[in-house]
Motif scaffolding. Structure first.
Motif, PDB file in Angstrom:
ATOM      1  N   SER A 120       0.868  -1.338   0.124  1.00  0.00           N
ATOM      2  CA  SER A 120      -0.087  -0.062  -0.108  1.00  0.00           C
ATOM      3  C   SER A 120       0.885   1.094   0.130  1.00  0.00           C
ATOM      4  N   PHE A 121       1.814   1.299  -0.877  1.00  0.00           N
ATOM      5  CA  PHE A 121       2.836   2.465  -1.055  1.00  0.00           C
ATOM      6  C   PHE A 121       3.514   2.648   0.309  1.00  0.00           C
ATOM      7  N   ALA A 122       3.919   1.757   1.211  1.00  0.00           N
ATOM      8  CA  ALA A 122       4.656   1.988   2.100  1.00  0.00           C
ATOM      9  C   ALA A 122       5.522   0.604   2.377  1.00  0.00           C
ATOM     10  N   SER A 123       6.422   0.956   3.264  1.00  0.00           N
ATOM     11  CA  SER A 123       7.198  -0.194   3.713  1.00  0.00           C
ATOM     12  C   SER A 123       7.761  -0.320   5.109  1.00  0.00           C
ATOM     13  N   GLU A 124       7.858  -1.361   5.735  1.00  0.00           N
ATOM     14  CA  GLU A 124       8.050  -1.682   7.124  1.00  0.00           C
ATOM     15  C   GLU A 124       9.736  -1.266   7.317  1.00  0.00           C
ATOM     16  N   SER A 125      10.352  -1.141   6.275  1.00  0.00           N
ATOM     17  CA  SER A 125      11.841  -0.998   6.354  1.00  0.00           C
ATOM     18  C   SER A 125      11.941   0.507   6.014  1.00  0.00           C
ATOM     19  N   LYS A 126      13.095   0.795   6.657  1.00  0.00           N
ATOM     20  CA  LYS A 126      13.325   2.471   6.310  1.00  0.00           C
ATOM     21  C   LYS A 126      13.580   2.692   5.014  1.00  0.00           C
ATOM     22  N   LEU A 127      13.062   3.804   4.399  1.00  0.00           N
ATOM     23  CA  LEU A 127      13.458   4.044   2.786  1.00  0.00           C
ATOM     24  C   LEU A 127      14.262   5.154   2.738  1.00  0.00           C
ATOM     25  N   SER A 128      15.015   5.315   1.524  1.00  0.00           N
ATOM     26  CA  SER A 128      15.873   6.607   1.422  1.00  0.00           C
ATOM     27  C   SER A 128      15.031   7.438   0.801  1.00  0.00           C
ATOM     28  N   PRO A 129      15.749   8.747   0.700  1.00  0.00           N
ATOM     29  CA  PRO A 129      14.613   9.676   0.036  1.00  0.00           C
ATOM     30  C   PRO A 129      14.427   9.306  -1.514  1.00  0.00           C
ATOM     31  N   GLU A 130      15.590   8.642  -2.138  1.00  0.00           N
ATOM     32  CA  GLU A 130      15.218   8.357  -3.481  1.00  0.00           C
ATOM     33  C   GLU A 130      14.260   7.217  -3.840  1.00  0.00           C
ATOM     34  N   GLU A 131      13.978   6.360  -2.709  1.00  0.00           N
ATOM     35  CA  GLU A 131      13.078   5.365  -2.915  1.00  0.00           C
ATOM     36  C   GLU A 131      11.599   5.918  -2.569  1.00  0.00           C
ATOM     37  N   GLU A 132      11.542   6.863  -1.661  1.00  0.00           N
ATOM     38  CA  GLU A 132      10.506   7.370  -1.390  1.00  0.00           C
ATOM     39  C   GLU A 132       9.924   8.348  -2.596  1.00  0.00           C
ATOM     40  N   GLU A 133      10.937   8.873  -3.265  1.00  0.00           N
ATOM     41  CA  GLU A 133      10.476   9.851  -4.533  1.00  0.00           C
ATOM     42  C   GLU A 133       9.903   8.867  -5.488  1.00  0.00           C
ATOM     43  N   ALA A 134      10.716   7.485  -5.737  1.00  0.00           N
ATOM     44  CA  ALA A 134      10.135   6.549  -6.909  1.00  0.00           C
ATOM     45  C   ALA A 134       8.606   6.132  -6.477  1.00  0.00           C
ATOM     46  N   ILE A 135       8.364   5.744  -5.179  1.00  0.00           N
ATOM     47  CA  ILE A 135       7.073   5.348  -4.549  1.00  0.00           C
ATOM     48  C   ILE A 135       6.121   6.369  -4.972  1.00  0.00           C
ATOM     49  N   ASP A 136       6.443   7.898  -4.289  1.00  0.00           N
ATOM     50  CA  ASP A 136       5.672   8.945  -4.617  1.00  0.00           C
ATOM     51  C   ASP A 136       5.232   9.018  -5.894  1.00  0.00           C
ATOM     52  N   THR A 137       6.190   8.923  -7.000  1.00  0.00           N
ATOM     53  CA  THR A 137       5.767   9.252  -8.201  1.00  0.00           C
ATOM     54  C   THR A 137       4.699   8.272  -8.801  1.00  0.00           C
ATOM     55  N   LEU A 138       4.747   6.937  -8.162  1.00  0.00           N
ATOM     56  CA  LEU A 138       3.654   6.108  -8.643  1.00  0.00           C
ATOM     57  C   LEU A 138       2.574   6.047  -7.939  1.00  0.00           C
ATOM     58  N   ARG A 139       2.441   6.595  -6.506  1.00  0.00           N
ATOM     59  CA  ARG A 139       1.387   7.003  -5.954  1.00  0.00           C
ATOM     60  C   ARG A 139       0.751   8.282  -6.575  1.00  0.00           C
ATOM     61  N   LYS A 140       1.095   9.243  -6.943  1.00  0.00           N
ATOM     62  CA  LYS A 140       0.604  10.199  -7.823  1.00  0.00           C
ATOM     63  C   LYS A 140      -0.023   9.859  -8.950  1.00  0.00           C
ATOM     64  N   GLU A 141       0.493   9.009  -9.811  1.00  0.00           N
ATOM     65  CA  GLU A 141       0.140   8.514 -10.904  1.00  0.00           C
ATOM     66  C   GLU A 141      -1.327   7.651 -10.632  1.00  0.00           C
ATOM     67  N   ALA A 142      -1.349   6.952  -9.559  1.00  0.00           N
ATOM     68  CA  ALA A 142      -2.499   6.120  -9.187  1.00  0.00           C
ATOM     69  C   ALA A 142      -3.790   6.837  -8.884  1.00  0.00           C
ATOM     70  N   GLY A 143      -3.405   8.437  -8.677  1.00  0.00           N
ATOM     71  CA  GLY A 143      -4.660   9.251  -8.274  1.00  0.00           C
ATOM     72  C   GLY A 143      -4.975   8.902  -6.934  1.00  0.00           C
ATOM     73  N   PRO A 144      -6.195   9.711  -6.522  1.00  0.00           N
ATOM     74  CA  PRO A 144      -6.717   9.781  -5.188  1.00  0.00           C
ATOM     75  C   PRO A 144      -7.327   8.555  -4.816  1.00  0.00           C
ATOM     76  N   THR A 145      -7.804   7.480  -5.742  1.00  0.00           N
ATOM     77  CA  THR A 145      -8.419   6.193  -5.217  1.00  0.00           C
ATOM     78  C   THR A 145      -7.408   5.304  -6.019  1.00  0.00           C
ATOM     79  N   VAL A 146      -7.335   4.377  -5.226  1.00  0.00           N
ATOM     80  CA  VAL A 146      -6.634   2.864  -6.014  1.00  0.00           C
ATOM     81  C   VAL A 146      -7.613   1.686  -5.920  1.00  0.00           C
ATOM     82  N   ASP A 147      -7.631   1.199  -7.335  1.00  0.00           N
ATOM     83  CA  ASP A 147      -8.563   0.040  -7.308  1.00  0.00           C
ATOM     84  C   ASP A 147      -7.994  -0.981  -6.706  1.00  0.00           C
TER      85      ASP A 147
END
Length: 160
Positions: A133-160
């Motif tokens: 669900s766009f999150a990790s139990e492991s600590k993420l680096s800023p670059e990893e967070e950026e990659a995930i945030d890019t996909l979260r924004k593409e998914a939009g407000p609701t994810v099917d």
């Protein structure tokens, strides 16, 4: 070509295949009807209120089967790793060329993996972290967070 576009092409190809199958079945039925002129044509029966299961081998039954298979395929497609985002960067000051990278590969639910390769002059280290669900139990680096945030924004407000 993005994987989302490839998925759309796959669904379009499946739709074209269904249409081709329908036309082939109709052509086959038309050929058998024209070759059997000795039997009088029956009048079409009125449609009953509740539609019964069509006879096997008819166009209706084949379309119904294909519709069910398409629904299953769409459901399975939502769970495939089809969204990808890559962030390239310089992990250390002494290296250049943005040889380090973080790549998020997720499904429509935001589940998947983020892969990271940190390159220096002497070695390269690679890491994989599970994403739910766009999150990790492991600590993420800023670059990893950026990659995930890019996909979260593409998914939009609701994810099917």
């Amino acid at each position: 070509m993005s994987s989302t576009l490839a998925g759309a092409f796959g669904v379009a190809a499946l739709f074209v295949a269904v249409l081709a199958l329908v036309f082939a079945i109709q052509a086959l039925r038309a050929r058998t009807v024209t070759s059997d002129k000795s039997t009088p044509a029956a009048l079409p029966e009125p449609e009953p209120q509740s539609e019964p299961e069509p006879k096997p081998g008819t166009v209706k039954s084949e379309l119904r089967k294909l519709g069910k298979e398409l629904a299953v395929t769409r459901g399975e497609l939502k769970e495939t790793l089809q969204h990808l985002a890559v962030v390239r960067y310089d992990a250390f000051g002494e290296t250049g060329g943005k040889l380090s990278w973080s790549m998020a590969i997720l499904d429509n639910n935001g589940d998947g993996v983020v892969l990271t390769s940190i390159n220096s002059r002497a070695d390269a280290r690679t890491y994989a972290k599970e994403i739910k669900s766009f999150a990790s139990e492991s600590k993420l680096s800023p670059e990893e967070e950026e990659a995930i945030d890019t996909l979260r924004k593409e998914a939009g407000p609701t994810v099917d």
